[in-house]
Scaffold this motif. Structure first.
Motif, PDB file in Angstrom:
ATOM      1  N   ALA A   1       0.818  -1.209   0.000  1.00 53.00           N
ATOM      2  CA  ALA A   1       0.000   0.000   0.000  1.00 53.00           C
ATOM      3  C   ALA A   1       0.852   1.259   0.000  1.00 53.00           C
ATOM      4  O   ALA A   1       0.461   2.278  -0.580  1.00 53.00           O
ATOM      5  N   ILE A   2       2.027   1.207   0.635  1.00 52.40           N
ATOM      6  CA  ILE A   2       2.912   2.381   0.664  1.00 52.40           C
ATOM      7  C   ILE A   2       3.305   2.771  -0.758  1.00 52.40           C
ATOM      8  O   ILE A   2       3.295   3.948  -1.136  1.00 52.40           O
ATOM      9  N   SER A   3       3.666   1.789  -1.577  1.00 53.55           N
ATOM     10  CA  SER A   3       4.044   2.065  -2.964  1.00 53.55           C
ATOM     11  C   SER A   3       2.873   2.615  -3.762  1.00 53.55           C
ATOM     12  O   SER A   3       3.038   3.529  -4.577  1.00 53.55           O
ATOM     13  N   LEU A   4       1.702   2.061  -3.535  1.00 51.30           N
ATOM     14  CA  LEU A   4       0.520   2.554  -4.247  1.00 51.30           C
ATOM     15  C   LEU A   4       0.293   4.032  -3.947  1.00 51.30           C
ATOM     16  O   LEU A   4      -0.009   4.829  -4.840  1.00 51.30           O
ATOM     17  N   LEU A   5       0.445   4.398  -2.666  1.00 51.83           N
ATOM     18  CA  LEU A   5       0.186   5.779  -2.268  1.00 51.83           C
ATOM     19  C   LEU A   5       1.285   6.728  -2.749  1.00 51.83           C
ATOM     20  O   LEU A   5       1.031   7.911  -2.970  1.00 51.83           O
ATOM     21  N   ALA A   6       2.500   6.220  -2.893  1.00 50.42           N
ATOM     22  CA  ALA A   6       3.599   7.065  -3.361  1.00 50.42           C
ATOM     23  C   ALA A   6       3.464   7.426  -4.832  1.00 50.42           C
ATOM     24  O   ALA A   6       4.111   8.369  -5.310  1.00 50.42           O
ATOM     25  N   LEU A   7       2.618   6.694  -5.562  1.00 48.66           N
ATOM     26  CA  LEU A   7       2.464   6.937  -7.004  1.00 48.66           C
ATOM     27  C   LEU A   7       2.019   8.362  -7.312  1.00 48.66           C
ATOM     28  O   LEU A   7       2.489   8.979  -8.268  1.00 48.66           O
ATOM     29  N   ASN A   8       1.084   8.881  -6.513  1.00 51.92           N
ATOM     30  CA  ASN A   8       0.563  10.222  -6.781  1.00 51.92           C
ATOM     31  C   ASN A   8       1.662  11.273  -6.757  1.00 51.92           C
ATOM     32  O   ASN A   8       1.769  12.108  -7.654  1.00 51.92           O
ATOM     33  N   GLY A   9       2.475  11.251  -5.701  1.00 54.67           N
ATOM     34  CA  GLY A   9       3.559  12.219  -5.589  1.00 54.67           C
ATOM     35  C   GLY A   9       4.583  12.045  -6.693  1.00 54.67           C
ATOM     36  O   GLY A   9       5.073  13.031  -7.270  1.00 54.67           O
TER      37      GLY A   9
END
Length: 517
Positions: A303-311
């Motif tokens: 999930a951390i990687s998924l959320l980092a996608l936006n930035g």
């Protein structure tokens, strides 16, 4: 002060003491009685004492009856030969400090009403002390702000012991003022560093309070013509840093970089990444300074990687970030759990943007289409209704990948050459394979999924299918939609052979052992 047990007794007694102190300097010792009630264990009495102190020291600040300048020791002044007025002002300034220290302690009171009143009183003192400074200006036009008093307020909000998120939300209304916002960022940066150095392992409550305060700070998108100051000044100077958005962005950047350099709880990283793209990156003086943080978060996985996608998307498209292994890691995020995570809609929205470029190599797009097709075999219907149009859109954008569904002169294959265990999409041999999974899904039990998978049986239309309405589709919505469908009036056959009697057909096992009497 004698205790009055009657209702409102404390208020009346404090009122008499307050009037006496304000009326005559001879009654100054009554301040001790007022401050003593601040130590009361009764929340009602404590609130009355806070209100009395607010009125008392608010009036003394406005009158200029507190000592101005570097505050000397109380014992030294009282034993010296200074005038009575100077002694009074120094003495009263020390009582004012005692009051502020107690109010700071009350920010941790068990009663939220006491906390809220203590906060509003301290902020009133910040405003009055800013308008009537207790320090002498170093030069004409020097910007003065009660930094020490205000820092104590921020320290009280960032408690290491208890959750102050509700109190921070109460404080948020003050952040609408430019000066309060600017000094909050500066004070928070200092407090976070001090607490991190003080504790070998920082308590989670502190990090939660810090995030609540930092995320409450919001900067305007562009410079405004008129500044909104909480502390009133006769005139504003353009030389003051606090009056410029550029300086606010620098303070904002230092605040977040100082916070993120520490080891935070995992769930807090998720909260930061959720707001990174729209509440943090646009307001940084140098957004590229977040590259290291975002790339490390992207390498974590899950999930951390998924959320980092936006930035990362913002840094890649707006700030020319080069990330050689970006698509390889994006490909690695595609696993069965991607259809069930909380941030599924955000992930597929960004994946759609990243795969929209016509300059991507065919083998890369084919690898994504094939991986998604393989995962679709075990995906729930609500996810399939989004993934199948997603795959078809990839084929529409990249005609070279249409051999995955139509290869007229292709060889007969005994096995699928695609390697699902290969992490590198370039070596997965997806372009040599086919999307046989979509043909399998044409026999899916859900009619809408079967219909969506049947699109590949015909030539794909030129306009893409918008997946935006399907990104947040849930199983409940699919079920509700099926319930609302109007069925035809024709009869639905339930058995191939019609029943001959009440107990079934004559040769039925039930008819052999039971009869109606």
């Amino acid at each position: 002060m004698e205790r009055d047990p009657s209702p409102g007794g404390a208020r009346r007694a404090l009122g008499r003491l307050l009037e006496a102190v304000l009326a005559s300097r001879r009654e100054a010792n009554a301040v001790f009685d007022i401050l003593a009630v601040l130590q009361s264990e009764d929340p009602e009495e404590t609130q009355e004492a806070v209100r009395a102190c607010s009125r008392l020291f608010g009036a003394l600040l406005e009158r200029g009856e507190l000592f101005v300048g570097q505050l000397p020791s109380e014992d030294t002044v009282m034993a010296g030969s200074q005038g009575a007025t100077r002694k009074y002002k120094v003495w009263m300034r020390h009582r004012y400090h005692s009051c502020c220290n107690r109010l700071r302690e009350l920010l941790a009171h068990f009663s939220f009403e006491v906390k809220e009143l203590a906060l509003s009183t301290l902020m009133k003192f910040v405003q009055l002390e800013g308008a009537h400074p207790l320090e002498k200006p170093k030069w004409e036009g020097n910007y003065l702000f009660p930094r020490q008093l205000f820092k104590s307020v921020v320290e009280g909000l960032l408690s290491p012991e208890e959750d102050h998120s509700l109190l921070v939300s109460r404080f948020q209304e003050y952040l609408e003022h430019d000066d309060i916002r600017y000094h909050t960022m500066q004070a928070a940066t200092g407090v976070v560093g001090q607490v991190a150095d003080r504790y070998p392992e920082v308590p989670p409550a502190f990090w939660n309070n810090a995030f609540a305060l930092l995320s409450a700070v919001s900067l305007p998108c562009q410079e405004v013509s008129s500044s909104s100051f909480y502390v009133k000044h006769a005139e504003l100077s353009h030389k003051w840093k606090v009056a410029h958005l550029k300086e606010h962005k620098k303070a904002f950047q230092l605040m977040w970089l100082g916070f993120l350099k520490h080891k935070l709880p995992l769930r807090l990283y998720k909260k930061v990444l959720v707001i990174m793209h729209d509440a943090i990156l646009p307001h940084l003086a140098q957004p590229t300074l977040m590259i290291d943080f975002l790339t490390r978060a992207y390498d974590v996985g899950g999930a951390i990687s998924l959320l980092a996608l936006n930035g990362l998307f913002i840094l890649i498209h707006k700030h020319n970030l080069e990330y050689p292994d970006f698509y390889r890691k994006l490909y690695g995020l595609l696993d069965p759990s991607v259809f069930h995570v909380k941030y599924r809609a955000r992930f597929f929205h960004l994946a759609d943007l990243f795969l929209s470029s016509s300059h991507l190599p065919a083998y890369l797009v084919a690898a994504f289409a094939k991986r998604l097709s393989r995962l679709a075999l075990t995906a729930p219907p609500e996810a399939l209704l989004m993934v199948l149009p997603f795959i078809c859109n990839l084929l529409r954008r990249h005609p070279a990948c249409r051999v995955l569904v139509h290869r007229p002169l292709g060889p007969e294959l005994d096995a699928d050459p695609y390697d699902p265990a290969e992490e590198d999409p370039a070596k997965s041999r997806a372009l040599e394979s086919s999307l046989w999974e979509l043909q399998t899904l044409q026999r899916h039990y859900h009619p809408e999924v079967s219909q969506a998978a049947s699109v590949i049986n015909q030539a794909l239309s030129v306009p893409e299918t918008s997946i935006a309405p399907l990104l947040e589709l849930t199983a409940f919505e699919v079920f509700e939609r099926d319930l609302k469908k109007k069925r035809g009036q024709e009869s639905v056959p339930l058995e191939f052979l019609p029943a001959q009697g009440l107990l079934g057909r004559q040769d039925d096992l039930c008819a052999q052992h039971f009869t109606l009497s």
